[in-house]
Design a protein around this motif. Structure first.
Motif, PDB file in Angstrom:
ATOM      1  N   PHE A  98       0.824  -1.211   0.000  1.00 18.68           N
ATOM      2  CA  PHE A  98       0.000   0.000   0.000  1.00 18.68           C
ATOM      3  C   PHE A  98       0.858   1.261   0.000  1.00 18.68           C
ATOM      4  O   PHE A  98       0.470   2.292  -0.549  1.00 18.68           O
ATOM      5  N   HIS A  99       2.024   1.150   0.631  1.00 20.39           N
ATOM      6  CA  HIS A  99       2.984   2.256   0.617  1.00 20.39           C
ATOM      7  C   HIS A  99       3.376   2.557  -0.835  1.00 20.39           C
ATOM      8  O   HIS A  99       3.381   3.706  -1.263  1.00 20.39           O
ATOM      9  N   ASP A 100       3.651   1.507  -1.598  1.00 22.96           N
ATOM     10  CA  ASP A 100       4.007   1.676  -3.015  1.00 22.96           C
ATOM     11  C   ASP A 100       2.807   2.168  -3.823  1.00 22.96           C
ATOM     12  O   ASP A 100       2.953   3.003  -4.719  1.00 22.96           O
ATOM     13  N   ALA A 101       1.640   1.627  -3.499  1.00 26.41           N
ATOM     14  CA  ALA A 101       0.424   2.046  -4.216  1.00 26.41           C
ATOM     15  C   ALA A 101       0.167   3.538  -4.003  1.00 26.41           C
ATOM     16  O   ALA A 101      -0.261   4.240  -4.923  1.00 26.41           O
ATOM     17  N   ALA A 102       0.466   4.017  -2.789  1.00 25.32           N
ATOM     18  CA  ALA A 102       0.257   5.437  -2.480  1.00 25.32           C
ATOM     19  C   ALA A 102       1.178   6.306  -3.337  1.00 25.32           C
ATOM     20  O   ALA A 102       0.786   7.382  -3.783  1.00 25.32           O
ATOM     21  N   ILE A 103       2.380   5.824  -3.574  1.00 26.49           N
ATOM     22  CA  ILE A 103       3.326   6.586  -4.402  1.00 26.49           C
ATOM     23  C   ILE A 103       2.833   6.665  -5.847  1.00 26.49           C
ATOM     24  O   ILE A 103       2.846   7.726  -6.471  1.00 26.49           O
ATOM     25  N   LYS A 104       2.333   5.536  -6.356  1.00 29.61           N
ATOM     26  CA  LYS A 104       1.779   5.530  -7.713  1.00 29.61           C
ATOM     27  C   LYS A 104       0.571   6.454  -7.799  1.00 29.61           C
ATOM     28  O   LYS A 104       0.366   7.160  -8.777  1.00 29.61           O
ATOM     29  N   MET A 105      -0.227   6.405  -6.745  1.00 26.43           N
ATOM     30  CA  MET A 105      -1.424   7.221  -6.712  1.00 26.43           C
ATOM     31  C   MET A 105      -1.065   8.707  -6.748  1.00 26.43           C
ATOM     32  O   MET A 105      -1.703   9.500  -7.419  1.00 26.43           O
ATOM     33  N   GLU A 106      -0.014   9.030  -6.025  1.00 29.12           N
ATOM     34  CA  GLU A 106       0.434  10.424  -5.984  1.00 29.12           C
ATOM     35  C   GLU A 106       0.808  10.917  -7.383  1.00 29.12           C
ATOM     36  O   GLU A 106       0.418  12.010  -7.796  1.00 29.12           O
ATOM     37  N   SER A 107       1.543  10.086  -8.133  1.00 30.60           N
ATOM     38  CA  SER A 107       1.948  10.548  -9.464  1.00 30.60           C
ATOM     39  C   SER A 107       0.753  10.615 -10.410  1.00 30.60           C
ATOM     40  O   SER A 107       0.691  11.471 -11.286  1.00 30.60           O
ATOM     41  N   LYS A 108      -0.185   9.715 -10.197  1.00 29.56           N
ATOM     42  CA  LYS A 108      -1.425   9.748 -10.997  1.00 29.56           C
ATOM     43  C   LYS A 108      -2.187  11.064 -10.755  1.00 29.56           C
ATOM     44  O   LYS A 108      -2.660  11.708 -11.697  1.00 29.56           O
TER      45      LYS A 108
ATOM     46  N   SER C  89      -1.978  11.200   4.322  1.00 30.85           N
ATOM     47  CA  SER C  89      -3.266  11.254   3.626  1.00 30.85           C
ATOM     48  C   SER C  89      -3.272  10.282   2.457  1.00 30.85           C
ATOM     49  O   SER C  89      -4.208   9.519   2.275  1.00 30.85           O
ATOM     50  N   LEU C  90      -2.206  10.319   1.669  1.00 28.06           N
ATOM     51  CA  LEU C  90      -2.123   9.463   0.491  1.00 28.06           C
ATOM     52  C   LEU C  90      -2.154   7.990   0.865  1.00 28.06           C
ATOM     53  O   LEU C  90      -2.838   7.189   0.242  1.00 28.06           O
ATOM     54  N   GLU C  91      -1.388   7.662   1.918  1.00 31.92           N
ATOM     55  CA  GLU C  91      -1.318   6.273   2.349  1.00 31.92           C
ATOM     56  C   GLU C  91      -2.702   5.784   2.778  1.00 31.92           C
ATOM     57  O   GLU C  91      -3.136   4.696   2.377  1.00 31.92           O
ATOM     58  N   THR C  92      -3.388   6.597   3.550  1.00 29.53           N
ATOM     59  CA  THR C  92      -4.714   6.221   4.025  1.00 29.53           C
ATOM     60  C   THR C  92      -5.694   6.123   2.856  1.00 29.53           C
ATOM     61  O   THR C  92      -6.479   5.177   2.771  1.00 29.53           O
ATOM     62  N   LEU C  93      -5.620   7.080   1.937  1.00 29.20           N
ATOM     63  CA  LEU C  93      -6.507   7.060   0.772  1.00 29.20           C
ATOM     64  C   LEU C  93      -6.239   5.842  -0.109  1.00 29.20           C
ATOM     65  O   LEU C  93      -7.165   5.247  -0.656  1.00 29.20           O
ATOM     66  N   ALA C  94      -4.969   5.465  -0.233  1.00 29.86           N
ATOM     67  CA  ALA C  94      -4.631   4.289  -1.039  1.00 29.86           C
ATOM     68  C   ALA C  94      -5.259   3.040  -0.428  1.00 29.86           C
ATOM     69  O   ALA C  94      -5.874   2.230  -1.131  1.00 29.86           O
ATOM     70  N   ILE C  95      -5.125   2.897   0.871  1.00 34.21           N
ATOM     71  CA  ILE C  95      -5.689   1.717   1.543  1.00 34.21           C
ATOM     72  C   ILE C  95      -7.207   1.669   1.362  1.00 34.21           C
ATOM     73  O   ILE C  95      -7.776   0.641   1.019  1.00 34.21           O
ATOM     74  N   ILE C  96      -7.848   2.827   1.541  1.00 32.11           N
ATOM     75  CA  ILE C  96      -9.314   2.854   1.433  1.00 32.11           C
ATOM     76  C   ILE C  96      -9.752   2.639  -0.017  1.00 32.11           C
ATOM     77  O   ILE C  96     -10.744   1.977  -0.279  1.00 32.11           O
TER      78      ILE C  96
END
Lengths: 233, 198, 198
Positions: A98-108, C89-96
């Motif tokens: 999820f840590h990695d997913a958050a990084i991808k999400m940020e760039s998106k 925020s990003l980490e929490t949003l990613a999980i959700i």
């Protein structure tokens, strides 16, 4: 103080742990968790003053790390084995996903491919028709307001509850200082045996590390796996 | 990308009449290109039996619902306006009654959720009104005179336990504790909302 | 008249999201009919290269501009948001996003930290919404359409590695075990506290 600056970068114990493991270019395994335990505790022992409300979260992870480590280092340490340490390894792996997913999400998000809803035309030219709620009186209004106020209780209590939980470490330190004031030397084994549960073992261990850092005590171990002597300086 | 596609998205977002001269500017295209795209879009709506249509009046264009759907649309709007208020809406109404005039940010800090839609709904129903607070420089919300009358009140102070509940300490603590957590992103969102409504 | 047509007009008029349960009521149709009409409309938008799209998640559906048209609309409404979000925020949003609807306990298990304040903050900013889960009897959290609009997604399924992160089978087991550990930990702490005060 150097650690304090560093800690501000971390959002929680898992991010710190992940970072420590990646710095050492290790994979997430029990062995690597064991390797970075000291570094984790070092970070932790400096964190108390800065973020008391977060200490409890870090302590949970420290507990697990130390249990993993202690089995290898101190075979005489008897702790209830209801905690398969594979959990931490597994949990950290999940966290990393999820840590990695958050990084991808940020760039998106930074690509700014935002989509838009329609502007509410009613907002542009609102046609207001008085439509009060049915069967509604002053008393209902009061009750709804009271419900809102009641729901605020846990929010106000949030930070103070977390702080209460983290007081333990400070108390342990002063307790150790008092004990050592009457005795010049004590054994780690005796100290641990007094502990009621594994949490107290960890808190004791952390308190010792803190006292070593403050140069109030020194610790000695003759050979590997032997008991540790604690002496007042 | 096709001009028609861009044209459609802009007309959709806008919700009101757009001048063709303005559209040419937004889409950076020529008169004939715009004309062709409008014709294409309009025809598409017809041939694919869309619920949407283009209304053209001289220099002005607007996206509207297709005339065949007017009955269902009217019914929907009526339902929405007269339907029962939800619990979050009633709670918000109670906060505004006891604490108004109050800013949107403060309502949200107290309720812990975003209140844009709820406030809009309460305003459309004539229960709450918005006015600009000169000191704070932001809009504040208060209940309408009509709603007070409906409850049989001459002043809000006549509400049950008004003195006690208006000065509830918990509110102050929550607002104080949460104020520091406001972040830029949130404020950005508000700015966009405001711009859209200009 | 076709259901699809009525559906499109209602989605257009309602500027925000609509619940599918509500749509069935308005359009007076069955679950499968609505599902088919939504699929038909969504496909039409794609095949005819429309400037519009349908955004769907769970029970919610909303008409939006197509992600390809982002730039032109952004310029038109002068949206200057950068989409800046903090790490927690990003980490929490990613999980959700990947695991929602999800309980607070499960979010905390994955992040390893208490998430009460961050969730409250995200809800105030309208990026996350809370609802009561009837089966579990506890609140669960999901991302809002507002947040999906920032990602430019029509469905959460379009997220990278969605299948994998959404269906992590081991997660449940691990979380269950962790949950127990955490409870033990706090019980232990309390015991230590109690002992001190004896």
């Amino acid at each position: 103080m150097a650690y304090q600056v560093k800690l501000e970068q971390y959002e929680g114990p898992f991010e710190l742990l992940l970072n420590l493991i990646e710095q050492e270019k290790l994979k997430i395994t029990e062995i690597s968790l064991s390797k970075v335990t000291e570094q984790f505790i070092k970070h932790l022992s400096s964190v108390e003053e800065l973020y008391p409300e977060e200490l409890a979260d870090f302590l949970v992870v420290a507990t697990k790390l130390l249990l993993i480590k202690s089995r290898a280092l101190l075979p005489y340490l008897q702790v209830d084995d209801d905690e398969p340490e594979g959990n931490l390894e597994e949990q950290l792996k999940i966290y990393r996903e999820f840590h990695d997913a958050a990084i991808k999400m940020e760039s998106k998000i930074k690509e700014r491919n935002f989509t838009y809803g329609r502007v509410d035309s009613r907002y542009l030219a609102p046609e207001i028709i008085f439509t009060p709620p049915a069967d509604f009186d002053q008393g209902d209004l009061r009750n709804y307001y009271q419900d809102v106020l009641d729901s605020l209780e846990p929010i106000i209590k949030l930070p103070s509850a977390a702080i209460a939980k983290s007081v333990t470490l400070k108390e342990k330190i002063s307790h150790l200082q008092q004990t050592l004031a009457s005795k010049l030397e004590m054994s780690f084994k005796d100290l641990i045996n007094q502990a009621e549960n594994k949490t107290e073992v960890i808190v004791t261990f952390l308190a010792l590390l803190e006292l070593v850092k403050q140069e109030f005590i020194c610790v000695k171990q003759e050979n590997n796996f032997e008991d540790i002597k604690i002496q007042k300086i | 990308m096709k001009l028609k596609q861009q044209l459609e998205s802009v007309l959709f977002v806008c919700s009101k009449f757009l001048k063709k001269s303005k559209l040419k500017e937004i889409l950076n295209c020529k008169e004939e290109e715009l004309k062709a795209a409008l014709a294409e879009l309009s025809k598409e709506y017809e041939t694919r039996e869309s619920g949407l249509a283009l209304m053209q009046d001289g220099d002005r264009v607007q996206m509207i619902t297709s005339p065949q759907c007017s009955e269902i649309v009217r019914q929907y709007i009526k339902d929405e306006r007269t339907g029962e208020l939800t619990r979050p809406s009633l709670e918000t109404l109670a906060i505004i009654s006891y604490r108004g005039p109050i800013t949107k940010a403060d309502i949200e800090m107290i309720r812990g959720v975003n209140c844009s839609l709820i406030l809009r709904n309460l305003m459309i129903r004539g229960l709450v009104a918005e006015r600009q607070d000169k000191k704070k420089g932001v809009p504040v919300y208060q209940v309408t005179f009509e709603f007070m009358q409906h409850l049989g009140l001459k002043e809000l102070k006549e509400l049950p336990d008004f003195e006690k509940l208006n000065r509830e300490l918990k509110l102050g603590e929550v607002l104080l504790a949460q104020n520091k957590n406001k972040e830029d992103f949130f404020q950005d969102l508000e700015k966009v909302e405001e711009k859209k409504h200009e």
